[in-house]
Design a protein around this motif. Structure first.
Motif, PDB file in Angstrom:
ATOM      1  N   TYR A 119      43.820  53.124  49.954  1.00 32.27           N
ATOM      2  CA  TYR A 119      43.844  53.614  48.574  1.00 32.27           C
ATOM      3  C   TYR A 119      42.413  53.866  48.107  1.00 32.27           C
ATOM      4  O   TYR A 119      42.120  54.907  47.505  1.00 32.27           O
ATOM      5  CB  TYR A 119      44.537  52.609  47.654  1.00 32.27           C
ATOM      6  CG  TYR A 119      44.706  53.120  46.235  1.00 32.27           C
ATOM      7  CD1 TYR A 119      45.813  53.878  45.882  1.00 32.27           C
ATOM      8  CD2 TYR A 119      43.738  52.875  45.262  1.00 32.27           C
ATOM      9  CE1 TYR A 119      45.962  54.379  44.604  1.00 32.27           C
ATOM     10  CE2 TYR A 119      43.880  53.367  43.979  1.00 32.27           C
ATOM     11  CZ  TYR A 119      44.995  54.119  43.653  1.00 32.27           C
ATOM     12  OH  TYR A 119      45.118  54.610  42.372  1.00 32.27           O
ATOM     13  N   ARG A 120      41.553  52.912  48.392  1.00 39.54           N
ATOM     14  CA  ARG A 120      40.139  53.081  48.011  1.00 39.54           C
ATOM     15  C   ARG A 120      39.501  54.236  48.778  1.00 39.54           C
ATOM     16  O   ARG A 120      38.584  54.894  48.293  1.00 39.54           O
ATOM     17  CB  ARG A 120      39.373  51.791  48.263  1.00 39.54           C
ATOM     18  CG  ARG A 120      39.825  50.635  47.381  1.00 39.54           C
ATOM     19  CD  ARG A 120      38.959  49.418  47.581  1.00 39.54           C
ATOM     20  NE  ARG A 120      37.586  49.669  47.158  1.00 39.54           N
ATOM     21  CZ  ARG A 120      36.603  48.784  47.256  1.00 39.54           C
ATOM     22  NH1 ARG A 120      36.840  47.580  47.782  1.00 39.54           N
ATOM     23  NH2 ARG A 120      35.387  49.073  46.849  1.00 39.54           N
ATOM     24  N   ASN A 144      41.020  56.913  49.483  1.00 46.73           N
ATOM     25  CA  ASN A 144      41.682  58.135  49.017  1.00 46.73           C
ATOM     26  C   ASN A 144      42.314  58.906  50.178  1.00 46.73           C
ATOM     27  O   ASN A 144      42.060  60.089  50.399  1.00 46.73           O
ATOM     28  CB  ASN A 144      40.691  59.033  48.274  1.00 46.73           C
ATOM     29  CG  ASN A 144      41.408  60.133  47.481  1.00 46.73           C
ATOM     30  OD1 ASN A 144      42.603  60.040  47.194  1.00 46.73           O
ATOM     31  ND2 ASN A 144      40.677  61.182  47.127  1.00 46.73           N
ATOM     32  N   VAL A 193      45.211  48.645  50.201  1.00 44.16           N
ATOM     33  CA  VAL A 193      43.971  48.608  49.416  1.00 44.16           C
ATOM     34  C   VAL A 193      42.887  49.430  50.095  1.00 44.16           C
ATOM     35  O   VAL A 193      42.177  50.228  49.454  1.00 44.16           O
ATOM     36  CB  VAL A 193      43.501  47.148  49.218  1.00 44.16           C
ATOM     37  CG1 VAL A 193      42.086  47.124  48.624  1.00 44.16           C
ATOM     38  CG2 VAL A 193      44.462  46.400  48.310  1.00 44.16           C
TER      39      VAL A 193
END
Length: 203
Positions: free
Chosen positions: A167-168, A170, A164
């Motif tokens: 992913y946030r 990037n 998470v």
């Protein structure tokens, strides 16, 4: 009565050869490594094409090695789904959206199976480890499977949190590294669980 007749004792099921386990980890990780590398030196399209080619090659290799057809198909479908998400979103990190969600599903399954007295690792590994069919009524075995199932849940908590976060942020390169690193960790849990079960039976 023939006193010289040899009495054969059923042997324990052999664990998968260590070489094969590492081979499975490498084959599973190959499409992710290919995607990250091609995306880093090229672009998203190059990454997707390379991942697709690698996934097909991995599928063919599993068939050649006569591995589980279901496992081979699931691996191919997972890569296809990841590639589809990345293509739709137009972002490299989209390739890791599904893998980022999987840990949370695994956590739920692990915790649920422990709560109902049927630890997940027992359901999956008991036959491979040579445990008895009634392992749930054997306190030591049930304890081993409970601990290893909770260990899997803990690893997935860490894995899910990292997925998470990155992913946030990037960061597809880090996402790929996290995704690949979980393979050896779970392989270690499996190996230790099987060893503990067999040692428990001998004791």
């Amino acid at each position: 009565m023939n006193t010289n007749q040899e009495v054969r004792v059923p042997s324990e099921p052999a664990a998968p050869p260590r070489k094969n386990r590492w081979e499975g980890i490498v084959v599973t990780a190959a499409p992710t490594v290919a995607f990250v590398a091609a995306n880093a030196v090229g672009d998203l399209t190059a990454g997707l094409v390379t991942a697709a080619v690698t996934a097909i090659a991995a599928f063919a290799w599993r068939l050649y090695r006569r591995q589980s057809l279901r496992q081979a198909v699931l691996g191919l479908l997972l890569v296809a789904a990841c590639a589809a998400v990345a293509a739709v979103t137009g972002e490299a990190r989209g390739f890791f959206l599904i893998p980022a969600l999987i840990p949370f599903a695994v956590i739920a399954v692990c915790v649920t199976t422990v709560l109902i007295g049927r630890p997940l690792t027992g359901l999956i590994l008991n036959r491979v480890a040579g445990g008895p069919a009634d392992w749930r009524s054997v306190p030591r075995l049930r304890r081993i499977y409970t601990v290893s199932t909770l260990a899997c849940a803990a690893v997935n908590v860490v894995n899910g949190a990292l997925q998470v976060i990155y992913y946030r942020g990037n960061q597809p390169l880090v996402l790929g590294a996290v995704h690949i690193a979980t393979g050896p960790v779970f392989a270690l849990i499996v190996a230790v669980t099987i060893a503990c079960v067999r040692r428990s039976r001998r004791g």
